[in-house]
Design an enzyme around this catalytic site. Structure first.
Site, PDB file in Angstrom:
ATOM      1  N   ASP A  13      27.021  79.262 -97.416  1.00 41.17           N
ATOM      2  CA  ASP A  13      26.367  78.663 -98.712  1.00 41.17           C
ATOM      3  C   ASP A  13      27.667  77.820 -99.317  1.00 41.17           C
ATOM      4  O   ASP A  13      28.341  78.001-100.286  1.00 41.17           O
ATOM      5  CB  ASP A  13      26.239  79.512 -99.861  1.00 41.17           C
ATOM      6  CG  ASP A  13      24.882  80.456 -99.585  1.00 41.17           C
ATOM      7  OD1 ASP A  13      24.013  79.878 -98.770  1.00 41.17           O
ATOM      8  OD2 ASP A  13      24.706  81.542 -99.871  1.00 41.17           O
ATOM      9  N   LYS A  35      24.213  82.763 -91.706  1.00 45.44           N
ATOM     10  CA  LYS A  35      23.187  82.152 -92.120  1.00 45.44           C
ATOM     11  C   LYS A  35      23.375  80.728 -92.487  1.00 45.44           C
ATOM     12  O   LYS A  35      24.363  80.188 -93.148  1.00 45.44           O
ATOM     13  CB  LYS A  35      22.501  82.588 -93.161  1.00 45.44           C
ATOM     14  CG  LYS A  35      21.137  82.194 -93.880  1.00 45.44           C
ATOM     15  CD  LYS A  35      20.643  83.082 -94.945  1.00 45.44           C
ATOM     16  CE  LYS A  35      21.359  83.042 -96.366  1.00 45.44           C
ATOM     17  NZ  LYS A  35      21.130  81.743 -97.038  1.00 45.44           N
ATOM     18  N   LYS A  65      12.801  78.387 -95.157  1.00 49.71           N
ATOM     19  CA  LYS A  65      11.620  78.852 -95.698  1.00 49.71           C
ATOM     20  C   LYS A  65      10.474  77.818 -95.573  1.00 49.71           C
ATOM     21  O   LYS A  65       9.910  77.533 -96.542  1.00 49.71           O
ATOM     22  CB  LYS A  65      12.059  78.991 -97.273  1.00 49.71           C
ATOM     23  CG  LYS A  65      12.899  80.205 -97.324  1.00 49.71           C
ATOM     24  CD  LYS A  65      13.208  80.508 -98.854  1.00 49.71           C
ATOM     25  CE  LYS A  65      14.328  81.347 -99.077  1.00 49.71           C
ATOM     26  NZ  LYS A  65      15.703  81.153 -98.662  1.00 49.71           N
ATOM     27  N   PRO A  70       0.216  73.971 -91.041  1.00 50.35           N
ATOM     28  CA  PRO A  70       0.663  74.857 -90.178  1.00 50.35           C
ATOM     29  C   PRO A  70       1.232  74.267 -88.944  1.00 50.35           C
ATOM     30  O   PRO A  70       2.178  74.626 -88.164  1.00 50.35           O
ATOM     31  CB  PRO A  70      -0.516  75.625 -90.063  1.00 50.35           C
ATOM     32  CG  PRO A  70      -1.170  75.716 -91.141  1.00 50.35           C
ATOM     33  CD  PRO A  70      -0.916  74.491 -91.891  1.00 50.35           C
ATOM     34  N   THR A  72       2.789  71.344 -88.743  1.00 47.78           N
ATOM     35  CA  THR A  72       4.009  70.898 -89.056  1.00 47.78           C
ATOM     36  C   THR A  72       5.025  72.001 -88.814  1.00 47.78           C
ATOM     37  O   THR A  72       6.248  71.752 -88.171  1.00 47.78           O
ATOM     38  CB  THR A  72       4.140  70.264 -90.336  1.00 47.78           C
ATOM     39  OG1 THR A  72       3.323  69.051 -90.404  1.00 47.78           O
ATOM     40  CG2 THR A  72       5.534  69.836 -90.758  1.00 47.78           C
ATOM     41  N   ARG A 209      28.101  84.715-101.892  1.00 49.04           N
ATOM     42  CA  ARG A 209      29.521  84.705-102.406  1.00 49.04           C
ATOM     43  C   ARG A 209      30.452  85.640-102.458  1.00 49.04           C
ATOM     44  O   ARG A 209      31.659  85.150-102.433  1.00 49.04           O
ATOM     45  CB  ARG A 209      28.910  84.323-103.935  1.00 49.04           C
ATOM     46  CG  ARG A 209      28.574  82.899-104.257  1.00 49.04           C
ATOM     47  CD  ARG A 209      27.992  82.739-105.395  1.00 49.04           C
ATOM     48  NE  ARG A 209      26.446  83.176-105.310  1.00 49.04           N
ATOM     49  CZ  ARG A 209      25.449  83.238-106.420  1.00 49.04           C
ATOM     50  NH1 ARG A 209      25.804  82.431-107.434  1.00 49.04           N
ATOM     51  NH2 ARG A 209      24.228  83.567-106.163  1.00 49.04           N
TER      52      ARG A 209
END
Length: 233
Positions: A13, A35, A65, A70, A72, A209
């Site tokens: 992040d 991630k 997410k 569908p 696409t 974090r």
């Protein structure tokens, strides 16, 4: 069951690919799974970063997410599979999950988002969901498995029930993981310690974090790895 060392997923992040590479380099071999999500996707070099991580022999969880038509979503999942991603996320609409599952190939596994760890019961009530969080997570997990998804993203607070009522082959990825000394987070309402989540039945833990902001990210990652190892022994 994942390899013990790979159960910790460090969330990159950070604002750009350069910062992500610097953090991965500082962490070194303490983490083998990363991630990358929306923040990095909006910065230059997202796919170059994915390729660089794979070249470093890291597994990659692309957490965007997907929620769209569908067809696409299926095309997006297919593109990610071709780039060597290991995990990706989709929202829990039935036709989206089915399309995503049908488009995966190679090593890519599709995870359905159940309920974001930034939401609590009051938030669900405001959104019009007439059920408690645990029931919603369990319902979406069942539908995800039926749709052909490989697993779900779920708070550790719901994982124990998932393990009681859903098949063991369902992968459970748990965000909102905080060391005991770092449990207060304004935007994470349903959190757990690493040991609590592993004992509840989580397969993978996503930590952002606490690693990123540590004075020594590698030392923090190694501490988390030790806690995970102790909890599963």
């Amino acid at each position: 069951m994942p390899r013990p060392h790979d159960r910790l997923i460090a969330a990159l992040d950070v604002p750009d690919a350069e910062a992500a590479r610097a953090l991965v380099t500082r962490i070194g071999d303490a983490v083998g799974f990363y991630k990358i999500g929306m923040e990095l996707c909006m910065a230059p070099g997202f796919f170059e970063l994915l390729a660089w991580l794979k070249a470093q022999d890291k597994q990659v969880f692309v957490d965007l997410k997907f929620f769209d038509i569908p067809e696409t979503v299926a095309r997006a999942v297919g593109n990610l599979a071709a780039r060597g991603a290991d995990f990706c996320t989709v929202h829990g609409n039935q036709s989206i999950m089915q399309a995503a599952a049908g488009a995966k190939s190679g090593r890519l596994k599709v995870l359905a988002v159940t309920a974001l760890t930034s939401l609590d019961q009051g938030d669900l009530d405001d959104l019009g969901f007439q059920c408690d969080i645990a029931e919603l997570v369990l319902s979406r997990a069942r539908r995800a498995l039926a749709a052909g998804c490989d697993g779900v993203v779920s708070s550790g607070l719901e994982v124990a029930r998932l393990r009681r009522e859903a098949p063991r082959e369902l992968i459970c990825v748990t965000p909102g993981i905080r060391p005991v000394e770092n449990r207060v987070e304004a935007d994470q309402k349903r959190v757990m310690s690493p040991a609590e989540a592993i004992k509840a039945g989580a397969d993978y833990l996503v930590v952002g974090r606490p690693i990123r902001d540590a004075a020594d990210p590698r030392a923090m990652a190694l501490s988390l790895q030790a806690e995970i190892a102790a909890a599963q022994s």
